[in-house]
Structure formats: structure tokens, C-alpha cells
Design an enzyme around this catalytic site. Structure first.
Site, PDB file in Angstrom:
ATOM      1  N   ARG A  42       2.650  -0.433  14.374  1.00 17.53           N
ATOM      2  CA  ARG A  42       4.021  -0.165  14.828  1.00 17.53           C
ATOM      3  C   ARG A  42       4.037   0.142  16.321  1.00 17.53           C
ATOM      4  O   ARG A  42       4.893  -0.286  17.044  1.00 17.53           O
ATOM      5  CB  ARG A  42       4.565   1.020  14.025  1.00 17.53           C
ATOM      6  CG  ARG A  42       6.039   1.279  14.188  1.00 17.53           C
ATOM      7  CD  ARG A  42       6.452   2.405  13.273  1.00 17.53           C
ATOM      8  NE  ARG A  42       5.372   3.387  13.143  1.00 17.53           N
ATOM      9  CZ  ARG A  42       5.355   4.364  12.269  1.00 17.53           C
ATOM     10  NH1 ARG A  42       6.341   4.489  11.415  1.00 17.53           N
ATOM     11  NH2 ARG A  42       4.350   5.233  12.223  1.00 17.53           N
ATOM     12  N   ARG A  43       3.027   0.907  16.787  1.00 17.56           N
ATOM     13  CA  ARG A  43       2.997   1.353  18.202  1.00 17.56           C
ATOM     14  C   ARG A  43       1.749   0.829  18.894  1.00 17.56           C
ATOM     15  O   ARG A  43       0.639   1.324  18.637  1.00 17.56           O
ATOM     16  CB  ARG A  43       2.982   2.886  18.238  1.00 17.56           C
ATOM     17  CG  ARG A  43       4.236   3.517  17.673  1.00 17.56           C
ATOM     18  CD  ARG A  43       4.000   4.981  17.366  1.00 17.56           C
ATOM     19  NE  ARG A  43       3.125   5.161  16.213  1.00 17.56           N
ATOM     20  CZ  ARG A  43       2.656   6.336  15.795  1.00 17.56           C
ATOM     21  NH1 ARG A  43       2.939   7.427  16.451  1.00 17.56           N
ATOM     22  NH2 ARG A  43       1.872   6.403  14.728  1.00 17.56           N
ATOM     23  N   LYS A 103       0.949   1.372  -3.399  1.00 15.86           N
ATOM     24  CA  LYS A 103       1.366   1.704  -4.779  1.00 15.86           C
ATOM     25  C   LYS A 103       2.884   1.741  -4.924  1.00 15.86           C
ATOM     26  O   LYS A 103       3.425   1.359  -5.970  1.00 15.86           O
ATOM     27  CB  LYS A 103       0.768   3.041  -5.206  1.00 15.86           C
ATOM     28  CG  LYS A 103       1.187   4.200  -4.322  1.00 15.86           C
ATOM     29  CD  LYS A 103       0.062   5.160  -4.061  1.00 15.86           C
ATOM     30  CE  LYS A 103       0.372   5.966  -2.832  1.00 15.86           C
ATOM     31  NZ  LYS A 103      -0.727   6.796  -2.383  1.00 15.86           N
ATOM     32  N   GLU A 127      -6.903  -2.482  -5.895  1.00 18.45           N
ATOM     33  CA  GLU A 127      -7.709  -1.377  -6.445  1.00 18.45           C
ATOM     34  C   GLU A 127      -7.403  -0.040  -5.771  1.00 18.45           C
ATOM     35  O   GLU A 127      -7.393   1.010  -6.424  1.00 18.45           O
ATOM     36  CB  GLU A 127      -9.201  -1.711  -6.268  1.00 18.45           C
ATOM     37  CG  GLU A 127     -10.152  -0.702  -6.869  1.00 18.45           C
ATOM     38  CD  GLU A 127     -10.057  -0.652  -8.389  1.00 18.45           C
ATOM     39  OE1 GLU A 127     -10.351  -1.657  -9.044  1.00 18.45           O
ATOM     40  OE2 GLU A 127      -9.675   0.412  -8.918  1.00 18.45           O
ATOM     41  N   VAL A 130      -4.363   2.895  -6.796  1.00 17.20           N
ATOM     42  CA  VAL A 130      -4.423   3.992  -7.773  1.00 17.20           C
ATOM     43  C   VAL A 130      -5.795   4.656  -7.705  1.00 17.20           C
ATOM     44  O   VAL A 130      -6.823   3.990  -7.851  1.00 17.20           O
ATOM     45  CB  VAL A 130      -4.187   3.489  -9.211  1.00 17.20           C
ATOM     46  CG1 VAL A 130      -4.190   4.659 -10.192  1.00 17.20           C
ATOM     47  CG2 VAL A 130      -2.887   2.709  -9.307  1.00 17.20           C
ATOM     48  N   ILE A 134     -11.892   5.280  -6.709  1.00 15.38           N
ATOM     49  CA  ILE A 134     -12.398   5.154  -8.090  1.00 15.38           C
ATOM     50  C   ILE A 134     -12.198   3.735  -8.610  1.00 15.38           C
ATOM     51  O   ILE A 134     -11.071   3.242  -8.644  1.00 15.38           O
ATOM     52  CB  ILE A 134     -11.679   6.151  -9.032  1.00 15.38           C
ATOM     53  CG1 ILE A 134     -11.769   7.573  -8.495  1.00 15.38           C
ATOM     54  CG2 ILE A 134     -12.257   6.053 -10.438  1.00 15.38           C
ATOM     55  CD1 ILE A 134     -10.930   8.578  -9.276  1.00 15.38           C
ATOM     56  N   GLY A 185      -4.810  20.108   5.288  1.00 18.11           N
ATOM     57  CA  GLY A 185      -4.590  18.678   5.519  1.00 18.11           C
ATOM     58  C   GLY A 185      -4.476  17.851   4.249  1.00 18.11           C
ATOM     59  O   GLY A 185      -4.433  16.617   4.307  1.00 18.11           O
ATOM     60  N   LYS A 203       1.759   5.390  -9.558  1.00 22.65           N
ATOM     61  CA  LYS A 203       0.430   5.060 -10.077  1.00 22.65           C
ATOM     62  C   LYS A 203       0.468   4.882 -11.596  1.00 22.65           C
ATOM     63  O   LYS A 203      -0.205   4.009 -12.153  1.00 22.65           O
ATOM     64  CB  LYS A 203      -0.565   6.140  -9.671  1.00 22.65           C
ATOM     65  CG  LYS A 203      -0.808   6.165  -8.161  1.00 22.65           C
ATOM     66  CD  LYS A 203      -1.501   7.452  -7.729  1.00 22.65           C
ATOM     67  CE  LYS A 203      -1.773   7.456  -6.226  1.00 22.65           C
ATOM     68  NZ  LYS A 203      -2.194   8.771  -5.724  1.00 22.65           N
ATOM     69  N   GLY A 305      -7.790   9.686   0.985  1.00 20.27           N
ATOM     70  CA  GLY A 305      -8.594   9.824   2.199  1.00 20.27           C
ATOM     71  C   GLY A 305      -8.931   8.459   2.760  1.00 20.27           C
ATOM     72  O   GLY A 305      -9.014   7.476   2.016  1.00 20.27           O
TER      73      GLY A 305
END
Ligand code: NDP
Ligand code: HSE
Length: 439
Positions: A42-43, A103, A127, A130, A134, A185, A203, A305
Site C-alpha cells: 500500500r505504501r 481467512k 493452509e 487456519v 499447523i 503484542g 476459520k 505470527g
């Protein structure tokens, strides 16, 4: 193999880093080198730290990048419904493989993406959408295709699992635990999507669609968040040998006419400490799958993450790139069963109800009568203090009752609680929680 990367934030930045660090291995696994054709953001002026990538690759013209003839694979890690849907439909219809972590879009309108993939003869992999790192969707859409899945129960939102785990460990209230999650965080500045269950509901829709070969969208999912869970609820669960988790549950069932159905829901629930999901703490995710032949399976790991999510994205990139080189396409969407989605009122569940009542003869019978009138069977009744110590007194000399029901339709359980709230002898209903996982 030329790749267009749409988005270079938390996940996209890690995709770039891993592509750089593992380029030789990825090339060997795919059978051809992977190159980034362009990165849409976007920026343009945003500081991207020491990202190992040529700054000339950045563009704000995502659609133009998708349309380029030298792009084979489009990786979308922007999020949201539009303009992402337009980009991905364009790519898929043009026969370009798509890998996405989006998602929200898949749950809102996955059908449009699957249709576009079928039209263009392209792969659509997601993958990362969700439970982050994992490996879960591939097992559902491939490994378990010889079996019949009966139920999927998951902790699929890391933020809320962190909050509930903190409440359980320290006795903190929701607001205090949310503050800690924000400081560390885990929770975003606007935590609504997580704490109100929207993220988990998206999900849940994706999981249910794959598990039951049926298109399930976010609108089909009954959703309740964790904002109403109190420290008293957590204490009450503890006293029962349970903990509270935000669960996503997708289950097969049969309606009154004998037709097979599915029910998909997200809500906080008590589960016994002996259940495999009870030990899933911190911001971890886990999904418990029950299938007729396989029995019980558990998938566990980091659900969010940058790096964990990028791991899942790159796994998909390798798969779709290999398919392109081999001139094949993965199996398309499997939605042949087209099962009706049963409303929450018909879902079979159990309730834990804690109430303060007048301590005088006939009160227990009157309370039991309410359950009976709604055809709800009581499993256990406990009278005493919430910590399980002997004695009968609750607040102000009233008695405290803790009632756990057998399985009943959710509508009957809700109506029971509503009637209890209206009784003179019931001073207050202090906690109502669904109970899952059998105990
Ligand atoms: P971020 O907000 O960190 O990054 C979004 C990226 O998209 C940024 O690079 C932003 O550009 C870019 N972008 C936004 N709007 C546009 C636009 N109109 N045109 C081009 N680029 C745009 O998001 P995340 O990386 O956290 O999430 C990305 C996706 O991954 C989402 O779908 C999310 O649900 C999913 N996901 C995220 C997980 C996580 O842990 N973060 C886990 C699992 C899935 P700029 O850099 O210039 O701002
Ligand atoms: N906000 C999500 C979570 C990120 O807390 O799990 C992963 O989808």
C-alpha cells in the site's frame, strides 16, 4: 517459477525472508528456481528494515502485477475482502496458481474463488488461513479423504487463548488479561475480530467446508466471543475440574426428518482438564479431529505470527509450483455433500448454570421443574460455595446451586435459563457456560 507477492507486512515480510534464506532448498524441492516478480504494497515509502529484496520490485499496482504474463504464482497476504477478491479471481481465471492466508475472504466468499480456480484450471491453496503453521487443511483435504469426519473441535485463535489462559492462571478478569495480551503484542490495537470471535468463526467455516464437503460461510457460523467471560466463570470451571476455552466446533448431526446436517459454532465453553485441548495454553492453537475410521487426531502448534504463518504459505508455494511444473492441478474443491447447516438452537450441547437461590424448602424442586418443563435432563447438582467447600450458603444467606445438564438442544437450554432468571426464588444467575468434551 515467477511469483507475485501481494502484501509485505507481518506475514509477507517473513515470506520474503524465507524465500531468500532457503532459495537453494526451495529450488531443489520444486525442480526450478523461485523468483519474486514483484511485491504489491500500500505504501511504497514504508521502512521495510533490512528485508533482503530489491526495492525496485515494490509496486502499489497489485492488479497490474497479477496480470503480468511472467507471473506463474500469486501469493496474497494482504487480507480483507476487496480488493483481494478481485485480484485473486483475476489470477485464477487466468490460470495462475494462488496461495492465500486470507481467512476472511475464504469464509465470506470462498465459493467465488473455487469457481474461478475451476474456470482457469488453477490451484487454490490456503493452509495458512487456519491455525498458522499447523499442517491441518492438507490433512483434511487429502489425508482424510478416505474417511468420514464426524467432528472438529479447535482452539483456532491465539489471542483469545492467551487471554483465557491468563485468566485461568492468575484469576484476572477479562479486561486485565486483554491489557496484558496487548502489551505483549498478542492482541491488536483493535482486538474486536479476535475477542468477539469473528476470526475464529471464519476459520470454523473453512474447517467445516473441508471436513464435511459442504460450502459453509462465516454467515452460517453461530458466533459468541469471550468478552462476557468473567473471573467468576473461570473459578466456577476450576471448581468443576475444567477450564474455559474459546472453541470452534463443527459437527455432523441428523435433523428431525433424519437428514444429515452440520452445525458450526464458536463460543466459550468449559472443557474438562483431562481433554487434550485443555492443556493448550498461551497463544497456541490446536485442533482435535474425530473421524470414523481414524478415531481421534490432534494437531497442535503456532497459529499466528509472521514466521509460522510464512512457513505454511511457503509449503503451499512449493506444492503449487511443483504442480505447475508437472502440468497438473490438485483436486478441486469438494463440496458434493452440500449438507444443510443446522441453526444453533438445534445444536446439541450441555450447560453449566450457577445460580443464587432462596434457601428454603421447595426451591430445589421448583428449579428442577423448570429444567423438566423444557425437557432438559439434569446431570449433576451441587449446592455450596463455588470453591467446592461444604456448606450451603451463597451470597447473603442464599444458597448457591451449580447445575450441569445432560445434552439437549441449545434452544431448550437457553429457554430454561431465561425462565430461571424470571423466578422470584432465583436471586441471580451468576454463570452460564456451555460444557464440551464430556465429563
Ligand atoms: P499486515 O497488515 O501486517 O500486512 C498487510 C500487507 O498488505 C502490508 O504489506 C500492506 O502494505 C499490504 N496492503 C494493504 N492494503 C493493500 C492494498 N490495497 N494494495 C496492496 N497492498 C496492500 O497483515 P498480516 O501480514 O498480519 O496478514 C496478512 C494476511 O495473513 C491476512 O489475511 C491475515 O488474516 C493472514 N494471517 C495473518 C496471520 C498473522 O499472524 N499475522 C496469521 C494467519 C493468517 P504496507 O506494507 O505498505 O502497509
Ligand atoms: N489474530 C489471530 C489469532 C491471528 O490471534 O490467532 C491468526 O489468524
Amino acid at each position: 517459477m515467477r511469483l507475485a507477492l501481494l502484501g509485505c507486512g507481518t506475514v509477507g515480510g517473513e515470506v520474503v525472508r524465507l524465500l531468500h534464506e532457503q532459495s537453494a532448498d526451495l529450488a531443489a524441492r520444486i525442480g526450478a528456481p523461485l523468483e519474486i516478480a514483484g511485491i504489491a504494497v500500500r505504501r511504497l515509502g514504508r521502512d521495510r528494515g533490512d528485508l533482503p529484496v530489491d526495492p525496485a520490485l515494490f509496486t502499489t499496482d497489485a492488479l497490474g502485477l497479477v496480470k503480468r504474463d511472467d507471473v506463474d504464482v500469486v501469493v496474497e497476504v494482504v487480507g480483507g475482502i476487496e480488493p483481494a477478491r478481485g485480484w485473486l479471481v483475476e489470477a485464477l481465471r487466468a490460470g495462475k496458481s494462488v496461495v492465500t492466508a486470507n481467512k476472511a475472504l475464504l469464509a465470506e466468499d470462498g465459493g467465488t474463488l473455487h469457481d474461478a480456480a475451476a474456470e482457469g484450471g488453477a490451484d487454490l491453496y490456503y493452509e495458512a488461513a487456519v491455525a498458522g503453521a499447523i499442517p491441518l487443511l492438507r490433512p483434511l483435504r487429502e489425508s482424510l479423504h478416505g474417511d468420514r469426519i464426524t467432528r472438529v473441535t479447535g482452539i483456532v485463535n491465539g489471542t483469545t487463548n492467551f487471554i483465557l489462559s491468563a485468566m485461568d492462571a492468575t484469576g484476572a478478569g477479562f479486561a486485565e488479561a486483554l491489557e496484558e495480551a496487548t502489551e505483549l503484542g498478542y492482541a491488536e490495537a483493535d482486538p474486536t475480530a479476535d475477542v468477539e470471535g469473528f476470526d475464529a468463526a471464519a476459520k470454523a467455516a473453512i474447517l467445516a467446508s473441508l471436513a464435511f464437503h459442504t460450502r459453509v460461510s462465516a454467515a452460517d457460523v453461530h458466533r459468541e466471543g469471550i468478552t462476557e467471560v468473567t473471573a467468576a466463570d473461570v473459578a466456577s470451571a476450576k471448581a468443576m475440574g475444567c477450564t474455559i476455552k474459546l472453541l470452534c466446533i463443527a459437527a455432523r448431526g441428523v435433523d428431525a426428518a433424519g437428514r444429515e446436517t452440520v452445525n458450526v459454532r464458536v463460543h466459550p465453553a468449559m472443557i474438562p482438564l483431562t481433554h487434550p485441548l485443555a492443556s493448550v495454553g498461551d497463544a497456541f492453537n490446536a485442533v482435535f479431529v474425530e473421524a470414523e475410521a481414524a478415531g481421534q487426531l490432534m494437531f497442535y502448534g503456532r497459529g499466528a505470527g509472521g514466521a509460522p504463518t510464512a512457513s505454511a504459505v511457503l509449503g503451499d508455494v512449493v506444492a503449487v509450483a511443483r504442480n505447475r511444473l508437472a502440468g497438473v492441478r490438485a483436486a478441486s474443491e469438494s463440496a458434493y455433500a452440500d449438507l444443510p447447516v443446522r441453526p444453533m438452537g438445534e445444536a446439541l450441547t450441555r450447560y453449566h448454570v450457577r445460580l443464587d437461590v432462596a434457601d428454603r424448602p421447595g426451591v430445589l424442586a421448583a428449579v428442577a421443574g423448570v429444567f423438566a418443563r423444557h425437557d432438559v435432563s439434569i446431570a449433576t447438582v451441587r449446592q455450596g460455595s463455588a470453591d467446592g467447600s461444604p456448606g450451603t450458603t451463597g451470597r447473603g444467606g442464599d444458597a448457591e446451586l451449580v447445575i450441569v445438564t445432560h445434552v439437549a438442544p441449545d434452544a431448550a437450554l437457553a429457554a430454561t435459563v431465561a425462565e430461571l432468571r424470571g423466578l422470584d426464588i432465583v436471586r441471580s444467575v451468576t454463570s452460564v457456560l456451555r460444557v464440551e468434551g464430556g465429563f
